[in-house]
Design an enzyme around this catalytic site. Structure first.
Site, PDB file in Angstrom:
ATOM      1  N   SER A  85      -0.622  52.773  -0.896  1.00  0.00           N
ATOM      2  CA  SER A  85      -1.050  54.033  -1.530  1.00  0.00           C
ATOM      3  C   SER A  85      -0.468  54.157  -2.940  1.00  0.00           C
ATOM      4  CB  SER A  85      -0.697  55.244  -0.660  1.00  0.00           C
ATOM      5  OG  SER A  85       0.679  55.470  -0.629  1.00  0.00           O
ATOM      6  N   ASN A  86       0.725  53.627  -3.169  1.00  0.00           N
ATOM      7  CA  ASN A  86       1.273  53.643  -4.537  1.00  0.00           C
ATOM      8  C   ASN A  86       0.474  52.710  -5.443  1.00  0.00           C
ATOM      9  OD1 ASN A  86       3.876  55.224  -5.164  1.00  0.00           O
ATOM     10  ND2 ASN A  86       4.210  54.459  -3.083  1.00  0.00           N
TER      11      ASN A  86
ATOM     12  N   LEU B 131       8.252  44.309   0.692  1.00  0.00           N
ATOM     13  CA  LEU B 131       9.403  44.264   1.590  1.00  0.00           C
ATOM     14  C   LEU B 131      10.177  42.948   1.606  1.00  0.00           C
ATOM     15  CD1 LEU B 131       7.875  46.266   4.565  1.00  0.00           C
ATOM     16  CD2 LEU B 131       9.017  47.097   2.503  1.00  0.00           C
TER      17      LEU B 131
ATOM     18  N   ASN C 275      11.040  48.014  -9.237  1.00  0.00           N
ATOM     19  CA  ASN C 275      10.800  48.347  -7.829  1.00  0.00           C
ATOM     20  C   ASN C 275      10.957  49.847  -7.642  1.00  0.00           C
ATOM     21  OD1 ASN C 275      10.613  47.984  -4.919  1.00  0.00           O
ATOM     22  ND2 ASN C 275      12.828  48.263  -4.824  1.00  0.00           N
TER      23      ASN C 275
ATOM     24  N   HIS D 200      12.165  52.571  -4.738  1.00  0.00           N
ATOM     25  CA  HIS D 200      12.848  52.690  -3.445  1.00  0.00           C
ATOM     26  C   HIS D 200      12.762  54.152  -2.996  1.00  0.00           C
ATOM     27  CE1 HIS D 200      15.492  51.466  -0.241  1.00  0.00           C
ATOM     28  NE2 HIS D 200      16.132  52.613  -0.416  1.00  0.00           N
TER      29      HIS D 200
ATOM     30  N   GLU E 176       6.765  59.886  -5.634  1.00  0.00           N
ATOM     31  CA  GLU E 176       6.365  58.539  -6.086  1.00  0.00           C
ATOM     32  C   GLU E 176       5.057  58.602  -6.870  1.00  0.00           C
ATOM     33  OE1 GLU E 176       8.522  55.703  -2.827  1.00  0.00           O
ATOM     34  OE2 GLU E 176       6.455  56.235  -2.392  1.00  0.00           O
TER      35      GLU E 176
HETATM   36  C1  GAR Z   1       6.941  53.617  -0.511  1.00  0.00           C
HETATM   37  O1  GAR Z   1       7.487  54.834  -0.070  1.00  0.00           O
HETATM   38  C2  GAR Z   1       8.009  52.769  -1.193  1.00  0.00           C
HETATM   39  O2  GAR Z   1       8.956  53.534  -1.885  1.00  0.00           O
HETATM   40  C3  GAR Z   1       8.631  52.057  -0.040  1.00  0.00           C
HETATM   41  O3  GAR Z   1       7.568  51.729   0.812  1.00  0.00           O
HETATM   42  C4  GAR Z   1       6.557  52.755   0.696  1.00  0.00           C
HETATM   43  C5  GAR Z   1       5.215  52.079   0.548  1.00  0.00           C
HETATM   44  O4  GAR Z   1       4.168  52.994   0.636  1.00  0.00           O
HETATM   45  N1  GAR Z   1       9.361  50.908  -0.475  1.00  0.00           N
HETATM   46  C6  GAR Z   1      10.440  50.459   0.146  1.00  0.00           C
HETATM   47  O5  GAR Z   1      10.865  50.962   1.176  1.00  0.00           O
HETATM   48  C7  GAR Z   1      11.108  49.243  -0.496  1.00  0.00           C
HETATM   49  N2  GAR Z   1      12.452  49.087  -0.003  1.00  0.00           N
HETATM   50  P1  GAR Z   1       2.705  52.613   0.142  1.00  0.00           P
HETATM   51  O6  GAR Z   1       2.389  51.225   0.713  1.00  0.00           O
HETATM   52  O7  GAR Z   1       1.821  53.647   0.723  1.00  0.00           O
HETATM   53  O8  GAR Z   1       2.715  52.594  -1.339  1.00  0.00           O
END
Ligand code: GAR
Length: 188
Positions: free
Chosen positions: A14-15, A86, A103, A105, A175
């Site tokens: 989604s990001n 990840l 990145n 977090h 985010e």
């Molecule tokens: C996001 O919240 C990001 O900050 C996190 O995974 C999610 C992905 O959401 N990242 C981590 O935890 C990295 N250590 P998305 O796939 O919907 O963008």
């Protein structure tokens, strides 16, 4: 020439989608490539809908990084954004993109960072800690998990009745609001 940025994502994406939508009309930035370590991640569907090339590599390809690096060069990638990615970024890629990898977090580093701390694991740990605030951290990527210099943080409250899903929702909102702007600021 626009700056070409690759997005690395392992899950829903989604990001990734939010970033690509934000820069849709930009002349300064282009997002021609999404790289994943999961062939069945929903980010591939999003990429398809957005008309962006997405490629997945196996875990072992992320150990040497060579094939990935070839692809990044083929797409003339200038910088990399990790958006829910990840795995550790291979050293060969970190060396090829000094200070050009960032990145996000989903917590206020240095709290709730490190190996195994991703997605809902982070929000559950925040919930269990009793902390009254959490947020997001955007940082440069180095050879260790969640350890590079911090560029930006934003906070939200954790209410006593918040579930980890509530926390995840608040963090995702932060985010979506800030990540594209920080990308613009850092790579512009
Ligand atoms: C996001 O919240 C990001 O900050 C996190 O995974 C999610 C992905 O959401 N990242 C981590 O935890 C990295 N250590 P998305 O796939 O919907 O963008």
């Amino acid at each position: 020439m626009p700056k070409n940025i690759a997005i690395f994502a392992s899950g829903s994406g989604s990001n990734a989608e939010n970033i690509i939508q934000y820069f849709k009309k930009s002349k300064e930035f282009s997002f021609p490539l999404i790289i994943s370590n999961k062939a069945d991640a929903y980010v591939h569907q999003r990429a398809k809908n957005l008309n962006v090339k997405s490629v997945s590599f196996r875990k072992q390809d992320f150990e040497t990084g060579e094939e990935i690096l070839d692809l990044l060069h083929k797409f003339k990638i200038d910088a990399i954004v990790l958006a829910g990615f990840l795995l550790k970024v291979p050293e060969s890629i970190i060396n090829a993109y000094p200070d050009q990898i960032i990145n996000i977090h989903p917590a206020l580093l240095p709290k709730f960072g490190g190996k195994g701390m991703y997605g809902n694991h982070v929000h559950k740990a925040v919930r269990a800690s009793g902390d009254t605030e959490t947020g997001i951290t955007i940082h440069f990527v180095n050879k260790r998990y969640d350890d590079g210099n911090i560029i930006f943080q934003a906070k939200c409250t954790v209410e006593p009745h918040d579930s980890y899903e509530d926390i995840a929702r608040k963090v995702h909102e932060l985010e979506y609001e800030h990540f594209p702007k920080v990308i613009e600021m850092i790579f512009g």
